[in-house]
Design an enzyme around this catalytic site. Structure first.
Site, PDB file in Angstrom:
ATOM      1  N   MET A   1       0.819  -1.207   0.000  1.00 14.34           N
ATOM      2  CA  MET A   1       0.000   0.000   0.000  1.00 14.34           C
ATOM      3  C   MET A   1       0.853   1.258   0.000  1.00 14.34           C
ATOM      4  SD  MET A   1      -3.156  -0.172  -0.248  1.00 14.34           S
ATOM      5  CE  MET A   1      -3.592   1.465   0.316  1.00 14.34           C
ATOM      6  N   ARG A   2       2.120   1.095   0.409  1.00 13.80           N
ATOM      7  CA  ARG A   2       2.940   2.293   0.554  1.00 13.80           C
ATOM      8  C   ARG A   2       3.040   3.062  -0.754  1.00 13.80           C
ATOM      9  NH1 ARG A   2       6.668  -0.462   3.913  1.00 13.80           N
ATOM     10  NH2 ARG A   2       6.303   0.128   6.066  1.00 13.80           N
ATOM     11  N   GLY A   3       3.067   2.330  -1.836  1.00 14.58           N
ATOM     12  CA  GLY A   3       3.200   2.969  -3.135  1.00 14.58           C
ATOM     13  C   GLY A   3       2.056   3.930  -3.395  1.00 14.58           C
TER      14      GLY A   3
ATOM     15  N   THR B   1       2.129   6.953  -0.969  1.00 22.03           N
ATOM     16  CA  THR B   1       3.180   7.911  -1.315  1.00 22.03           C
ATOM     17  C   THR B   1       2.841   8.647  -2.598  1.00 22.03           C
ATOM     18  OG1 THR B   1       4.731   6.364  -0.365  1.00 22.03           O
ATOM     19  CG2 THR B   1       5.648   8.167  -1.622  1.00 22.03           C
TER      20      THR B   1
END
Lengths: 348, 557
Positions: A286-288, A291
């Protein structure tokens, strides 16, 4: 780049003037990433890949030097805001305010955990048998920049720790009978050369943005760099003056961006675009997406846009995603190309 | 254009003495009388500068400044010591045996040079003899002048020469054209870092200053190209078609043979000056494209020696089970509490009161790095198709390797020799590059390949890492160890080489990549006491899994 090491007149011990941010030739993606990280702390760090002598640390130093001096509680080793007086492990209740330059901390390669997080103050312990905390580099970097050259050579547990602190904005020390907690909010900038061994993917993923810096290939750029370095070296103060106006522009852009950021939201359709792009390139986790969303907003804010649009998202997509793609070892295609291809297919 | 190397070395030293900060420093490679001579000249040329020597095993406190534990214990109060990096400020820092300098120390020195409070001139004394043994790249990069003394035998020390000296700052920066010339030359030689042309510019100015010129002249550019750019060359100009602007770069033959003529554009003359300064051996290597970027040394090996050479510091624990007590760290842990503990005692006691909780043990690399060495039969018989599989398997294992921080090396044998395509590395980038350049075809010098793998394995083991050999071959040999063709001799030699692997005790596996399993490969495996994996139809994935399974227990991927 060598700019930072280029000496000034003779051999005086006076501090070297830093190279003006706006005088750095090219390297637009890195500069943009740094600006985004500077106005949006939630981005969580910038990873800069590139060979030696490509201006990685110069740009980071220059940005720190560009920022206007920040007000701190006088005598506070933790860079407390004036209104935060007395809230750090130091009793910083002088009641006075001072302006200090925005800190730029260069983390040495072999740094020990003691030096980074802080440790028992040996001197005071020796002198008076007092159990006191000696703040480390994390405290020093609070409200500024923490730059780590060759982060791929840093011990993993230190990288882990740094990323943790960068994400939480707080340094928690539980060791040697000490229990200390202090604010540590900084822009984390890691740099490394992939030729010298890679960062583990799980650490890489935790950096918000990643940029690839190459040595300029255009002859004119190279000559311009040499000219500017020579000019800066010959008359550092004059050179800084010459670029003052340009630097002020960047500064205004940052200030405007910071103000704007609070009021900008990312509309539904851009979020949808971001999600489909992440899916198309198989960006892990999910970080993508998070960010990508934050970076698009920050980029729009920096440009003074009224709303976040798809183009803002697309222009930061490579730096937000390229280090999160699962590597297919049999596919030679670089991450950046894969992202560009996906953008082409999805949005034409 | 040919210069006496010693005279050039002396020139470099004098440039450095004239502008130590502008040039960052000087790397003197190779010990011997020539170096003593140069250091002597340097001392004479810089009478008013403080020279500091970096002790070989310097600790952080001495380097950066801090509390002197030993003195503090004796004095009963904290004794501070100033850091060497600070003491060297404005002067010269000599680093003896720079090739053995630990990476963390090198990093701190580099930082002090880049830092805000001005640095010092750095003199790297590099005693390395092989290309792998050299001063840390981070520091070499920051010294403008690189001088190789290994081939210099001084007979008559040349006289330093009495020059008109202008202060460095009296020399005007070079013109735009001159800067362009330096930039073009750097690019033509494949020098990527921007520090090099910047240093070259300063070197040209220092050279002008040395000769009392207020303006940079052509010969200053030549000297700069020779002393700063040439030692950094990674390729010859012809390999880079897009580098020079209008004119095409001269081919190396022309450059070496042709006398400079006044009709030549200045870029070419400067380039020529640089080329003339590159030793013939290196020139040949550059021409054959052998050096690539890793021209000796390189990240992988660097990182490895760092892991071995650097203890990981101390951590709390009991000194038992092989763990060694870290005395200083233990004392350091105990010292702060002395006042408190004395107070707690009913009657004061002599000496340091150490509690169990103070004990620190030394921590080294917990598991030695494992290095998987692939020796790939790239001959015609092993079939080109298999080569692709082998490449895939290496990349696959490398991808796993960087998660566990182990390394991979690649040797290929074909024709009449074996070549190390990839020294032990963790870098996917370099591995990919090496693999892409792996050619196929020719005879099968199996014995040579086995020997090369064994030698690498032994050197890996000697460095404290754990080697694991993987042979991808069909086991047939038709080139003997001495390079002569002949099946019988080749086979005998291969078995001799295989037994040598067995007696060296190196763990290995032989992957039979023949379309149909053959006794040759099985025999070979038996001779080297290795596991035998017939994989007729294997693709990269199965190959990689099989190798993984065959790996000795306790060794991470």
């Amino acid at each position: 780049m060598a700019l930072a090491l280029m000496p000034l007149l003779g051999h005086t011990a006076r501090p070297m003037a830093r190279f003006p941010f706006s005088a750095i030739v090219g390297q637009d993606e890195m500069k943009r990433a740094l600006l985004i990280a500077a106005i949006e702390p939630a981005i969580g760090g910038v990873m800069v890949f590139g060979d030696r002598g490509t201006g990685k640390s110069t740009a980071a130093r220059a940005l720190a030097a560009l920022m206007p001096p920040m007000p701190v509680a006088e005598g506070c080793r933790y860079h407390c805001l004036p209104e935060q007086q007395g809230t750090c492990p130091d009793p910083c209740t002088s009641g006075r305010t001072r302006k200090v330059p925005v800190p730029f901390v260069d983390l040495p390669l072999g740094a020990t955990e003691d030096r980074v997080v802080g440790a028992l103050d040996l001197e005071r312990a020796l002198r008076s048998g007092e159990k006191a905390f000696e703040p480390g580099l994390l405290a020093k970097a609070h409200r500024g920049f923490l730059y780590i050259d060759e982060i791929n050579l840093l011990e993993d547990h230190l990288v882990d720790l740094l990323l943790d602190v960068a994400a939480s904005g707080e340094n928690l020390v539980e060791r040697e009978g000490l229990s200390v907690r202090h604010r540590a909010r900084f822009v984390l900038i890691g740099s490394g050369n992939p030729e010298e061994g890679e960062l583990r993917p799980q650490l890489l993923d935790r950096f918000g943005l990643s940029v690839e810096v190459r040595t300029p290939v255009e002859l004119d750029d190279r000559v311009e760099i040499m000219r500017r370095c020579a000019a800066q070296e010959a008359d550092p103060d004059g050179f800084t003056q010459d670029w003052h106006e340009e630097d002020q522009k960047v500064l205004r852009q940052i200030a405007r961006g910071q103000k704007k950021l609070a009021s900008l939201t990312v509309p539904e359709e851009v979020l949808r675009d971001a999600a489909s792009l992440c899916r198309a390139v198989n960006a892990d986790g999910m970080r993508g997406e998070l960010t990508l969303m934050r970076a698009s907003r920050a980029s729009a804010a920096l440009q003074g846009a009224k709303s976040v649009q798809r183009k803002h998202m697309l222009e930061v997509a490579p730096m937000a995603l390229r280090h999160r793609l699962r590597r297919d070892v049999l596919d030679e295609t670089g991450s950046t190309v894969r992202i560009e291809r996906a953008i082409e297919e999805l949005f034409g | 254009m040919a210069m006496d190397p010693l005279a050039d070395a002396l020139l470099a030293v004098r440039l450095f003495a004239l502008a130590p900060r502008q040039l960052g420093g000087i790397t003197l490679r190779g010990a011997g009388p020539a170096r003593d001579l140069l250091l002597d000249a340097m001392g004479k040329a810089m009478p008013d500068r403080a020279f500091r020597r970096l002790p070989a095993n310097i600790d952080d406190e001495r380097l950066m400044g801090g509390i002197d534990i030993a003195a503090s214990l004796t004095a009963g109060e904290s004794v501070r010591q100033s850091g060497l990096l600070r003491e060297a400020r404005g002067g010269v820092l000599l680093v003896p045996m720079a090739e053995r300098l630990r990476d963390d120390v090198a990093g701190k020195i580099a930082q002090a040079i880049d830092g805000d409070d001005g640095g010092f001139g750095l003199v790297l004394l590099d005693d390395g003899t092989t290309p792998d043994e050299r001063a840390p790249d981070s520091l070499r990069e920051r010294t403008a002048l690189h001088v190789d003394l290994s081939t210099i035998r001084p007979l008559d020390p040349p006289s330093p020469g009495e020059d008109v000296l202008l202060p460095f700052t009296e020399v005007r920066p070079a013109s735009r054209d001159q800067l362009e010339t330096l930039a073009v030359t750097a690019m033509a030689l494949g020098v990527d870092t921007m520090r090099a042309p910047l240093f070259a510019h300063n070197a040209a100015r220092a050279h002008a200053a040395l000769h009392g010129r207020g303006k940079v002249a052509d010969e200053d550019l030549h000297a700069a190209a020779r002393l700063v750019l040439a030692p950094r060359a990674t390729r010859l100009p012809e390999a880079e078609p897009e580098a020079p602007p209008a004119q095409e770069a001269p081919s190396p033959d022309e450059a070496a043979g042709e006398q400079q003529t006044s009709g030549q554009p200045p870029e070419d003359m400067v380039l020529e000056a640089a080329l003339a300064a590159i030793p013939p051996g290196v020139l040949a290597m550059l021409a054959s494209g052998k050096t690539r970027r890793s021209a000796g040394g390189g990240g992988g090996r660097k990182a490895q020696s760092k892991l071995r050479g650097k203890p990981l510091g101390a951590r709390p624990g009991m000194p038992r089970g092989g763990a060694r007590l870290a005395l200083v760290d233990t004392l350091r842990a105990a010292v702060p509490w002395q006042a408190l503990r004395q107070r707690e005692l009913s009657e004061p006691r002599e000496g340091v009161l150490v509690r169990k909780s103070d004990l620190r043990v030394r921590r080294f690399e917990e598991r030695s790095t494992s290095v998987t060495i692939f020796a790939v039969d790239a001959s015609g018989s092993a079939a080109m198709a298999r080569l692709a599989e082998a490449k895939g398997a290496v990349e696959m294992l490398l991808a796993q390797a960087y998660v566990t921080r182990s390394e991979v090396a690649l040797i290929a044998f074909r024709g009449n020799g074996a070549e190390m395509l990839l020294p032990p590395t963790r870098s996917l980038t370099r591995a990919r590059r090496a693999l892409a350049g792996l050619p196929g075809g020719g005879g099968t010098p199996l014995a040579t390949g086995l020997t090369a793998a064994r030698q690498l394995g032994e050197s890996v083991a000697a460095k404290g890492s754990t080697p694991f050999l993987v042979f991808l071959t069909d086991g047939s040999a038709n080139v003997a160890a001495d390079g002569s063709p002949g099946r019988a001799q080749a086979k005998a030699d291969a078995h001799k080489a295989a037994s040598a692997i067995a007696s060296a005790g190196l763990p290995a596996v032989v992957v039979d990549i023949a379309p149909r399993p053959r006794p040759e490969a099985r025999d070979l495996a038996a001779a080297m006491a290795a596991r035998y994996l017939p994989l007729p139809m294997a693709d990269a994935r199965t190959l990689s899994a099989a190798v993984d399974a065959a790996r000795p227990k306790g060794m991470a991927a």
